[in-house]
Design a protein around this motif. Sequence first.
Motif, mmCIF file in Angstrom:
data_model
loop_
_atom_site.group_PDB
_atom_site.id
_atom_site.type_symbol
_atom_site.label_atom_id
_atom_site.label_comp_id
_atom_site.label_asym_id
_atom_site.label_seq_id
_atom_site.Cartn_x
_atom_site.Cartn_y
_atom_site.Cartn_z
ATOM 1 N N PRO A 88 0.814 -1.225 0.000
ATOM 2 C CA PRO A 88 0.000 0.000 0.000
ATOM 3 C C PRO A 88 0.846 1.274 0.000
ATOM 4 N N GLU A 89 1.994 1.243 0.639
ATOM 5 C CA GLU A 89 2.856 2.433 0.682
ATOM 6 C C GLU A 89 3.515 2.743 -0.657
ATOM 7 N N ASP A 90 3.352 1.872 -1.644
ATOM 8 C CA ASP A 90 3.835 2.164 -2.994
ATOM 9 C C ASP A 90 2.829 3.004 -3.782
ATOM 10 N N THR A 91 1.660 3.220 -3.215
ATOM 11 C CA THR A 91 0.640 4.010 -3.888
ATOM 12 C C THR A 91 1.129 5.433 -4.121
ATOM 13 N N ALA A 92 1.089 5.866 -5.364
ATOM 14 C CA ALA A 92 1.580 7.195 -5.736
ATOM 15 C C ALA A 92 1.386 7.396 -7.230
ATOM 16 N N VAL A 93 1.620 8.612 -7.660
ATOM 17 C CA VAL A 93 1.766 8.877 -9.087
ATOM 18 C C VAL A 93 3.235 8.655 -9.438
ATOM 19 N N TYR A 94 3.462 7.839 -10.446
ATOM 20 C CA TYR A 94 4.818 7.517 -10.855
ATOM 21 C C TYR A 94 5.177 8.307 -12.119
ATOM 22 N N TYR A 95 6.350 8.919 -12.069
ATOM 23 C CA TYR A 95 6.828 9.746 -13.177
ATOM 24 C C TYR A 95 8.143 9.189 -13.707
ATOM 25 N N CYS A 96 8.298 9.228 -15.005
ATOM 26 C CA CYS A 96 9.624 8.961 -15.546
ATOM 27 C C CYS A 96 10.263 10.283 -15.919
ATOM 28 N N ALA A 97 11.563 10.288 -15.900
ATOM 29 C CA ALA A 97 12.327 11.493 -16.158
ATOM 30 C C ALA A 97 13.600 11.136 -16.915
ATOM 31 N N ALA A 98 14.123 12.115 -17.613
ATOM 32 C CA ALA A 98 15.307 11.857 -18.432
ATOM 33 C C ALA A 98 16.317 12.989 -18.314
ATOM 34 N N ARG A 99 17.568 12.609 -18.548
ATOM 35 C CA ARG A 99 18.678 13.540 -18.673
ATOM 36 C C ARG A 99 18.975 14.299 -17.397
ATOM 37 N N PRO A 100 19.428 13.606 -16.372
ATOM 38 C CA PRO A 100 19.881 14.322 -15.192
ATOM 39 C C PRO A 100 21.207 15.014 -15.486
ATOM 40 N N SER A 101 21.346 16.223 -14.982
ATOM 41 C CA SER A 101 22.575 16.975 -15.245
ATOM 42 C C SER A 101 23.747 16.424 -14.449
ATOM 43 N N ILE A 102 23.443 15.965 -13.228
ATOM 44 C CA ILE A 102 24.499 15.368 -12.412
ATOM 45 C C ILE A 102 23.935 14.113 -11.746
ATOM 46 N N GLY A 103 23.679 14.145 -10.442
ATOM 47 C CA GLY A 103 23.237 12.957 -9.737
ATOM 48 C C GLY A 103 21.861 12.500 -10.157
ATOM 49 N N VAL A 104 21.648 11.193 -10.106
ATOM 50 C CA VAL A 104 20.365 10.637 -10.549
ATOM 51 C C VAL A 104 19.302 10.674 -9.462
ATOM 52 N N TYR A 105 19.679 10.930 -8.221
ATOM 53 C CA TYR A 105 18.737 10.825 -7.117
ATOM 54 C C TYR A 105 17.876 12.074 -6.932
ATOM 55 N N ASP A 106 18.361 13.219 -7.403
ATOM 56 C CA ASP A 106 17.676 14.484 -7.153
ATOM 57 C C ASP A 106 16.765 14.816 -8.331
ATOM 58 N N PRO A 107 15.452 14.936 -8.118
ATOM 59 C CA PRO A 107 14.554 15.226 -9.238
ATOM 60 C C PRO A 107 14.832 16.554 -9.910
ATOM 61 N N THR A 108 15.410 17.487 -9.193
ATOM 62 C CA THR A 108 15.671 18.798 -9.793
ATOM 63 C C THR A 108 16.779 18.739 -10.853
ATOM 64 N N ASN A 109 17.481 17.623 -10.916
ATOM 65 C CA ASN A 109 18.555 17.490 -11.906
ATOM 66 C C ASN A 109 18.056 17.041 -13.269
ATOM 67 N N TYR A 110 16.787 16.632 -13.368
ATOM 68 C CA TYR A 110 16.278 16.066 -14.616
ATOM 69 C C TYR A 110 15.672 17.147 -15.514
ATOM 70 N N ALA A 111 15.942 16.994 -16.808
ATOM 71 C CA ALA A 111 15.482 17.996 -17.770
ATOM 72 C C ALA A 111 14.076 17.712 -18.298
ATOM 73 N N TYR A 112 13.702 16.457 -18.400
ATOM 74 C CA TYR A 112 12.428 16.098 -19.028
ATOM 75 C C TYR A 112 11.617 15.188 -18.114
#
Length: 123
Positions: A88-112
């Motif tokens: 149940p704790e997996d319930t969420a909206v799931y987003y894919c993202a592409a092209r992180p500028s640096i680290g992959v863990y931070d969502p603010t690093n992704y361009a798309y």
Amino acid sequence: QVQLVESGGGLVQTGGSLRLSCAASGRTDSRYSMGWFRQAPGKEREFVSAISWIGGRTYYADSVTGRFTISRDSVKNTLYLQMNSLKPEDTAVYYCAARPSIGVYDPTNYAYWGQGTQVTVSS
């Protein structure tokens, strides 16, 4: 520009499985890392998994390690997330993202970003 479209979300019972897909179009090439994030109501967007374009190295959040598997098909320009043993704790909206500028863990690093797909796990 790169467009990302997620699919595969839905309602599943605890312990069930889903496979999310993220189709990329536009100016695509395989030379960028991609990731999955999720956001539950009232919570911040959190890292789930990522895959690098160099060597296909994979990364997972502790909460999904051993249950989720990320993969990509560079020919089809599609990213996948196989989710097993859902909780149940997996319930969420799931987003894919592409092209992180640096680290992959931070969502603010992704361009798309895609528009998201809802995953609901019932108890």
